[in-house]
Scaffold this motif. Structure first.
Motif, PDB file in Angstrom:
ATOM      1  N   ASP A 138       0.873  -1.070  -0.005  1.00  0.00           N
ATOM      2  CA  ASP A 138      -0.110   0.028   0.085  1.00  0.00           C
ATOM      3  C   ASP A 138       0.880   1.205  -0.097  1.00  0.00           C
ATOM      4  N   GLU A 139       0.699   2.056  -1.059  1.00  0.00           N
ATOM      5  CA  GLU A 139       1.684   3.179  -1.174  1.00  0.00           C
ATOM      6  C   GLU A 139       1.109   4.447  -0.717  1.00  0.00           C
ATOM      7  N   THR A 140      -0.036   4.477   0.020  1.00  0.00           N
ATOM      8  CA  THR A 140      -0.884   5.476   0.407  1.00  0.00           C
ATOM      9  C   THR A 140      -0.163   6.315   1.499  1.00  0.00           C
ATOM     10  N   ILE A 141       0.337   7.492   1.481  1.00  0.00           N
ATOM     11  CA  ILE A 141       0.888   8.257   2.502  1.00  0.00           C
ATOM     12  C   ILE A 141       0.116   9.508   2.173  1.00  0.00           C
ATOM     13  N   SER A 142      -0.417  10.035   3.391  1.00  0.00           N
ATOM     14  CA  SER A 142      -1.212  11.428   2.960  1.00  0.00           C
ATOM     15  C   SER A 142      -0.325  12.541   2.850  1.00  0.00           C
ATOM     16  N   PRO A 143      -0.543  13.713   2.072  1.00  0.00           N
ATOM     17  CA  PRO A 143       0.193  14.975   2.011  1.00  0.00           C
ATOM     18  C   PRO A 143       0.673  15.441   3.132  1.00  0.00           C
ATOM     19  N   SER A 144      -0.468  15.419   4.130  1.00  0.00           N
ATOM     20  CA  SER A 144      -0.168  15.939   5.431  1.00  0.00           C
ATOM     21  C   SER A 144       0.872  15.265   6.166  1.00  0.00           C
ATOM     22  N   GLU A 145       0.953  14.076   6.176  1.00  0.00           N
ATOM     23  CA  GLU A 145       2.263  13.295   6.790  1.00  0.00           C
ATOM     24  C   GLU A 145       3.539  13.583   6.098  1.00  0.00           C
ATOM     25  N   VAL A 146       3.404  13.696   4.807  1.00  0.00           N
ATOM     26  CA  VAL A 146       4.690  14.116   3.889  1.00  0.00           C
ATOM     27  C   VAL A 146       5.199  15.294   4.422  1.00  0.00           C
ATOM     28  N   GLN A 147       4.303  16.410   4.538  1.00  0.00           N
ATOM     29  CA  GLN A 147       4.622  17.503   5.013  1.00  0.00           C
ATOM     30  C   GLN A 147       5.077  17.626   6.281  1.00  0.00           C
ATOM     31  N   GLN A 148       4.434  16.910   7.194  1.00  0.00           N
ATOM     32  CA  GLN A 148       4.942  17.042   8.623  1.00  0.00           C
ATOM     33  C   GLN A 148       6.427  16.480   8.718  1.00  0.00           C
TER      34      GLN A 148
END
Length: 128
Positions: A92-102
Motif C-alpha cells: 500500500d503506497e498511500t501516504i497522506s500529503p499532510s504526513e509527507v509535509q509533517q
C-alpha cells in the motif's frame, strides 16, 4: 456416533477454540504491551539511519539507500515533489500529503505508534 468420531470432533473443537482464544489474546497483548517497545526500537533504528545518511557525501546517499533496501528495509524518500522507493514493492503506497509535509517540516512520522489497532494487523506500517 462412535466414540472415535466423538473424540475426533472434540479434539477438533478444542483446537479451534484454543487457537481463536490464543490469537485474540496475543493480539491484545501486542497492542497493549509490545507495540510501544517495537515502535521505540524501530524509531531508534530509523533515527540512526537518518543520522548516518546526513553525514554521507551527497554522491554516496543513493548507494546507502539501495544497500538499506537490499538489507530488507523499505524506504520511502521524498522531497515533496518526487518519490523514490527502496527495498521492494509496497503493498500500500498511500501516504497522506499532510504526513509527507509533517516530515518535510522536521517532525518525525511515527507509523507504528499511530497505526490504528486492527484485529488482523499487528501495528506495522501499511507498506510491507
Amino acid at each position: 456416533m462412535s466414540l472415535y468420531v466423538k473424540f475426533i470432533w472434540f479434539t477438533f473443537a478444542t483446537m479451534l477454540i484454543s487457537s481463536t482464544i490464543a490469537f485474540f489474546g496475543m493480539n491484545t497483548y501486542y497492542h497493549s504491551q509490545l507495540k510501544g517497545e517495537n515502535n521505540d526500537k524501530n524509531m531508534t533504528i530509523a533515527m540512526s539511519f537518518a543520522d548516518f545518511l546526513d553525514k554521507l557525501p551527497a554522491d554516496q546517499t543513493r548507494d546507502a539507500l539501495v544497500t538499506l533496501g537490499d538489507a530488507g528495509y523499505q524506504l520511502y524518500v521524498t522531497d515533496g515533489a518526487t518519490v523514490e522507493r527502496y527495498g521492494g514493492d509496497y503493498r500500500d503506497e498511500t501516504i497522506s500529503p499532510s504526513e509527507v509535509q509533517q516530515v518535510l517540516d522536521g517532525t518525525e512520522f511515527n507509523g507504528i505508534r499511530d497505526f490504528p489497532k486492527e484485529t488482523f494487523v499487528t501495528g506495522f506500517l501499511p507498506m510491507n
